[in-house]
Motif scaffolding. Structure first.
Motif, PDB file in Angstrom:
ATOM      1  N   ASN A  26       0.862  -1.078   0.041  1.00  0.00           N
ATOM      2  CA  ASN A  26      -0.017   0.043   0.040  1.00  0.00           C
ATOM      3  C   ASN A  26       0.894   1.297   0.228  1.00  0.00           C
ATOM      4  N   PHE A  27       0.227   2.385  -0.444  1.00  0.00           N
ATOM      5  CA  PHE A  27       1.033   3.364  -0.837  1.00  0.00           C
ATOM      6  C   PHE A  27       0.274   4.693  -0.227  1.00  0.00           C
ATOM      7  N   ILE A  28       0.712   5.883  -0.031  1.00  0.00           N
ATOM      8  CA  ILE A  28       0.066   7.189   0.328  1.00  0.00           C
ATOM      9  C   ILE A  28       0.707   8.184  -0.459  1.00  0.00           C
ATOM     10  N   THR A  29      -0.083   9.045  -1.033  1.00  0.00           N
ATOM     11  CA  THR A  29       0.425  10.334  -1.473  1.00  0.00           C
ATOM     12  C   THR A  29       1.025  11.209  -0.731  1.00  0.00           C
ATOM     13  N   THR A  30       1.963  12.013  -1.202  1.00  0.00           N
ATOM     14  CA  THR A  30       2.847  12.994  -0.327  1.00  0.00           C
ATOM     15  C   THR A  30       2.558  14.559  -0.889  1.00  0.00           C
ATOM     16  N   GLU A  31       2.531  15.515  -0.190  1.00  0.00           N
ATOM     17  CA  GLU A  31       2.561  16.876  -0.585  1.00  0.00           C
ATOM     18  C   GLU A  31       3.939  17.265  -1.113  1.00  0.00           C
ATOM     19  N   GLU A  44      -6.377  -3.078 -11.558  1.00  0.00           N
ATOM     20  CA  GLU A  44      -5.135  -3.619 -11.110  1.00  0.00           C
ATOM     21  C   GLU A  44      -3.932  -2.295 -11.027  1.00  0.00           C
ATOM     22  N   ALA A  45      -3.123  -2.456 -10.167  1.00  0.00           N
ATOM     23  CA  ALA A  45      -2.090  -1.371 -10.343  1.00  0.00           C
ATOM     24  C   ALA A  45      -0.850  -1.981  -9.879  1.00  0.00           C
ATOM     25  N   GLY A  46       0.240  -1.290 -10.218  1.00  0.00           N
ATOM     26  CA  GLY A  46       1.530  -1.634  -9.738  1.00  0.00           C
ATOM     27  C   GLY A  46       2.589  -0.641 -10.037  1.00  0.00           C
ATOM     28  N   ALA A  47       3.528  -0.781  -9.290  1.00  0.00           N
ATOM     29  CA  ALA A  47       4.975  -0.122  -9.336  1.00  0.00           C
ATOM     30  C   ALA A  47       6.029  -1.115 -10.173  1.00  0.00           C
ATOM     31  N   CYS A  48       6.739  -0.508 -11.018  1.00  0.00           N
ATOM     32  CA  CYS A  48       7.847  -1.089 -11.890  1.00  0.00           C
ATOM     33  C   CYS A  48       9.333  -0.687 -11.717  1.00  0.00           C
ATOM     34  N   VAL A  50       0.311  -2.860  -6.353  1.00  0.00           N
ATOM     35  CA  VAL A  50      -0.220  -1.916  -5.592  1.00  0.00           C
ATOM     36  C   VAL A  50      -1.587  -2.389  -4.853  1.00  0.00           C
ATOM     37  N   GLY A  51      -1.617  -2.727  -3.690  1.00  0.00           N
ATOM     38  CA  GLY A  51      -2.723  -3.242  -3.096  1.00  0.00           C
ATOM     39  C   GLY A  51      -3.818  -2.088  -3.080  1.00  0.00           C
ATOM     40  N   VAL A  72      -8.724   0.877  -2.957  1.00  0.00           N
ATOM     41  CA  VAL A  72      -8.022  -0.683  -3.105  1.00  0.00           C
ATOM     42  C   VAL A  72      -8.382  -0.966  -4.417  1.00  0.00           C
ATOM     43  N   PHE A  73      -7.178  -1.418  -5.117  1.00  0.00           N
ATOM     44  CA  PHE A  73      -7.458  -1.875  -6.514  1.00  0.00           C
ATOM     45  C   PHE A  73      -8.006  -3.364  -6.455  1.00  0.00           C
ATOM     46  N   TYR A  74      -7.093  -4.410  -6.965  1.00  0.00           N
ATOM     47  CA  TYR A  74      -7.466  -5.776  -7.121  1.00  0.00           C
ATOM     48  C   TYR A  74      -7.780  -6.318  -5.728  1.00  0.00           C
ATOM     49  N   SER A  75      -6.718  -6.175  -4.824  1.00  0.00           N
ATOM     50  CA  SER A  75      -6.695  -6.648  -3.512  1.00  0.00           C
ATOM     51  C   SER A  75      -5.701  -6.282  -2.836  1.00  0.00           C
TER      52      SER A  75
END
Length: 352
Positions: free
Chosen positions: A173-178, A291-295, A304-305, A315-318
């Motif tokens: 999981n990820f969170i946006t930043t300012e 779905e989502a991901g980082a590469c 990316v969950g 939440v994307f896929y899971s």
């Protein structure tokens, strides 16, 4: 441990449980640029650089680096994955920072020599272990003014690293930043150390935002102009799989052009028959993605969950399971890298 390949020995390491950390290997390559030209370069056992205290790399950030891996194939041969693209990217970065380009021939030769000299540090096929290569270019020599260095060092060292995901591919999981990763016309599109130094604080803050129930692996950086579009996920590129089966990844001059991302764009289109798009990915339109991901080089793909933005968690896929398209992309790319799946022309360079 005896290596079945070519009768050579292999270091006695727990190959299946290696992390991603520095391990001193036997040899590294070093070349010097002086008076307008590169020397031939050579292998050395010395892992300590001796540079002038006035070196521009120390004071003004005139330096850059690359990252790529060597892979052990089932037949014992060794693959480098698209090293010419790493050479091109370093050349582009060098132009941006007024450094001399490292010719592609020198770059690839250095990588090959380092792998061959340290072959005992490359784990067996099937262990998940690879040999991570770190080429870098730094400004050195006697200097104090804000100007390009009089001399430069190009070097490549390597470390054995393990599979990024212990126990298999797993979402984070990820969170946006300012915080902004880069300025609109700054150095976000080149691989300079300053970009990574600036990311250390947002990374820590993102981790601190998590809880026992939900942890955040890193920060999501939005576009520096409007803070409405996803640019990068920590030190990796973002991609999403839409509900109508399109592969979408952000496009911006301040995003580092990931070799992994462009490989996935090709695979999605040519191997999986998907529409592959580079374009805007708005943070308030995440619902379009199944779905989502980082590469990137280290993880290849980090699923990316979910993403948290302004207190709302999407939440994307899971949060616990990997989506089917993400898994197909991962399997196809790693299969190519380890030589199990036929590679597009020019993608694989053999170390012989």
């Amino acid at each position: 441990m005896q290596n079945k390949y070519k009768g050579s020995k292999m270091k006695d390491l727990d190959w299946s449980n290696l992390g991603f950390s520095y391990i001193k290997t036997d040899y590294r390559f070093i070349a010097h640029w002086k008076e307008g030209k590169w020397d031939e370069g050579k292998l050395t056992t010395d892992n300590i650089l001796h540079i002038h205290e006035g070196s521009t790399a120390l004071h003004y950030g005139q330096q850059c680096f690359e990252g790529l891996k060597a892979y052990r194939c089932k037949d014992g041969s060794i693959n480098l994955f698209r090293p010419q693209e790493n050479a091109k990217r370093m050349q582009h970065t060098a132009d941006r920072l007024l450094m001399p380009q490292v010719p592609t021939e020198l770059f690839i030769r250095a990588c090959k020599e380092v792998v061959k000299a340290n072959e005992e540090w490359l784990g067996p096929y099937g262990s998940g272990a690879t040999l991570y290569l770190r080429p870098f270019l730094i400004g050195v020599g006697e200097n104090i003014g804000v100007k390009a260095a009089p001399e430069f060092i190009f070097s490549v060292f390597c470390c054995p690293v393990g599979a990024y995901f212990k126990g298999g591919l797993a979402p984070s999981n990820f969170i946006t930043t300012e915080y902004d990763r880069a300025a609109p016309m700054g150095t976000g599109g080149v691989k300079v150390g300053g970009n990574y130094a600036a990311s250390l604080l947002p990374h820590i803050l993102a981790a601190e935002e998590g809880s026992a129930e939900r942890k955040f692996a890193d920060a999501i950086y939005l576009d520096p102009k409007t803070h409405t579009k996803i640019e990068e996920v920590g030190a990796a590129n973002f991609f999403g799989i839409t509900k109508d089966n399109k592969f979408v990844t952000p496009k911006s001059k301040s995003i580092l052009p990931s070799i992994t991302k462009y490989s996935l764009l090709y695979i999605a289109k040519e191997r999986l028959g998907m529409e592959a798009i580079e374009g805007d990915v708005y943070i308030d339109q995440l619902d379009q993605f199944a779905e989502a991901g980082a590469c990137g080089t280290a993880a290849v793909i980090s699923p990316v969950g979910g993403i948290q933005h302004k207190g709302k968690f999407h939440v994307f896929y899971s949060e616990t399971d990997v989506g089917p398209i993400t898994r197909k992309l991962y399997n196809e790319l790693t299969g190519i890298q380890f030589g199990d799946i036929e590679a597009p022309e020019g993608w694989i360079v053999k170390v012989e």
